[in-house]
Design a protein around this motif. Structure first.
Motif, PDB file in Angstrom:
ATOM      1  N   ILE A  82       0.997  -1.244  -0.024  1.00 52.24           N
ATOM      2  CA  ILE A  82       0.022  -0.159   0.009  1.00 52.24           C
ATOM      3  C   ILE A  82       0.903   1.344  -0.002  1.00 52.24           C
ATOM      4  O   ILE A  82       1.971   1.396   0.858  1.00 52.24           O
ATOM      5  N   THR A  83       0.622   2.208  -0.928  1.00 50.76           N
ATOM      6  CA  THR A  83       1.411   3.177  -1.068  1.00 50.76           C
ATOM      7  C   THR A  83       0.337   4.719  -0.863  1.00 50.76           C
ATOM      8  O   THR A  83      -0.347   4.739  -1.816  1.00 50.76           O
ATOM      9  N   ALA A  84       0.770   5.408   0.107  1.00 50.37           N
ATOM     10  CA  ALA A  84      -0.211   6.406   0.355  1.00 50.37           C
ATOM     11  C   ALA A  84       0.756   7.340   1.525  1.00 50.37           C
ATOM     12  O   ALA A  84       1.510   6.973   1.747  1.00 50.37           O
ATOM     13  N   SER A  85      -0.232   8.433   1.814  1.00 49.11           N
ATOM     14  CA  SER A  85       0.377   9.137   3.102  1.00 49.11           C
ATOM     15  C   SER A  85       0.226   8.262   4.250  1.00 49.11           C
ATOM     16  O   SER A  85      -0.539   7.581   4.386  1.00 49.11           O
ATOM     17  N   ALA A  86       0.926   8.640   5.182  1.00 48.46           N
ATOM     18  CA  ALA A  86       0.844   7.881   6.522  1.00 48.46           C
ATOM     19  C   ALA A  86      -0.638   7.936   7.187  1.00 48.46           C
ATOM     20  O   ALA A  86      -1.088   7.067   7.689  1.00 48.46           O
ATOM     21  N   ALA A  87      -1.046   9.184   7.067  1.00 48.48           N
ATOM     22  CA  ALA A  87      -2.474   9.326   7.557  1.00 48.48           C
ATOM     23  C   ALA A  87      -3.403   8.371   6.861  1.00 48.48           C
ATOM     24  O   ALA A  87      -4.426   7.850   7.425  1.00 48.48           O
ATOM     25  N   GLU A  88      -3.402   8.435   5.576  1.00 47.55           N
ATOM     26  CA  GLU A  88      -4.359   7.315   4.778  1.00 47.55           C
ATOM     27  C   GLU A  88      -4.252   6.072   5.050  1.00 47.55           C
ATOM     28  O   GLU A  88      -5.015   5.287   5.233  1.00 47.55           O
ATOM     29  N   ILE A  89      -2.799   5.471   5.302  1.00 43.57           N
ATOM     30  CA  ILE A  89      -2.636   4.071   5.435  1.00 43.57           C
ATOM     31  C   ILE A  89      -3.183   3.973   6.925  1.00 43.57           C
ATOM     32  O   ILE A  89      -3.763   3.019   7.152  1.00 43.57           O
ATOM     33  N   ASP A  90      -3.010   4.967   7.955  1.00 44.67           N
ATOM     34  CA  ASP A  90      -3.498   4.598   9.248  1.00 44.67           C
ATOM     35  C   ASP A  90      -4.820   4.410   9.266  1.00 44.67           C
ATOM     36  O   ASP A  90      -5.275   3.764  10.142  1.00 44.67           O
ATOM     37  N   ALA A  91      -5.644   5.490   8.531  1.00 42.32           N
ATOM     38  CA  ALA A  91      -7.042   5.483   8.587  1.00 42.32           C
ATOM     39  C   ALA A  91      -7.710   3.906   7.856  1.00 42.32           C
ATOM     40  O   ALA A  91      -8.560   3.303   8.317  1.00 42.32           O
ATOM     41  N   GLU A  92      -6.770   3.367   7.092  1.00 42.30           N
ATOM     42  CA  GLU A  92      -7.346   2.020   6.292  1.00 42.30           C
ATOM     43  C   GLU A  92      -6.969   0.867   7.662  1.00 42.30           C
ATOM     44  O   GLU A  92      -7.835   0.070   7.666  1.00 42.30           O
ATOM     45  N   LEU A  93      -5.853   0.812   8.218  1.00 41.60           N
ATOM     46  CA  LEU A  93      -5.698  -0.084   9.100  1.00 41.60           C
ATOM     47  C   LEU A  93      -6.258   0.106  10.282  1.00 41.60           C
ATOM     48  O   LEU A  93      -6.885  -1.106  11.034  1.00 41.60           O
ATOM     49  N   VAL A  94      -6.864   1.082  10.700  1.00 44.92           N
ATOM     50  CA  VAL A  94      -7.891   1.394  11.874  1.00 44.92           C
ATOM     51  C   VAL A  94      -9.128   0.797  11.678  1.00 44.92           C
ATOM     52  O   VAL A  94      -9.634  -0.013  12.564  1.00 44.92           O
ATOM     53  N   ARG A  95      -9.516   0.391  10.371  1.00 40.65           N
ATOM     54  CA  ARG A  95     -10.660  -0.011  10.003  1.00 40.65           C
ATOM     55  C   ARG A  95     -10.557  -1.662  10.281  1.00 40.65           C
ATOM     56  O   ARG A  95     -11.715  -2.264  10.002  1.00 40.65           O
TER      57      ARG A  95
END
Length: 142
Positions: free
Chosen positions: A53-66
């Protein structure tokens, strides 16, 4: 918090992570699912294929939290479902092969031994005259 949200995935897999910083504050997260210790049965190669997964750190965090509802969770769930379907198909194919082999054995055992049959009469040669033709008259097409 990240580990708590990944806990449902960790019940089936051991997860390896690789983080690489990219340009423009992007991050590439590679998740490598592996067979969890103590789990029985092999994992299909599709289940253990790394996911990047390549994205900003905030976007990756948002997906992982789900968790299971996030992109990563859905990918792993889909891979597991496909692996289960492949395993079922393999079992069905092996079962069909075994049933077919048993049927062939039963058919071979039940078939009586072939006896010598009188040879069939040879087919008429193309030069032979029809029964109604006379040797001194040409053959008629009607």
């Amino acid at each position: 918090m990240l580990i708590a949200n990944l806990l449902p995935l960790l019940h089936r897999y051991s997860l390896g992570f690789d983080l690489v910083a990219g340009p423009d504050d992007t991050v590439t997260l590679t998740v490598i699912p592996r067979k969890a210790e103590g789990k029985t049965g092999p994992l299909e190669p599709g289940e253990t294929r790394p996911i990047s997964i390549t994205a900003s750190a905030a976007e990756i965090d948002a997906e992982l939290v789900r968790g299971d509802d996030g992109a990563l969770g859905q990918l792993i769930t889909t891979r597991k479902t496909l692996a289960d379907q492949i395993a079922e198909q393999r079992e069905a194919a092996e079962s069909a092969k075994a049933v077919s082999a048993e049927a062939a054995k039963a058919k071979a055992a039940a078939a009586p031994a072939k006896t010598a049959s009188p040879p069939a009469s040879p087919p008429p040669s193309p030069a032979a005259l029809p029964a109604e033709a006379k040797s001194n008259e040409p053959a008629s097409l009607w």
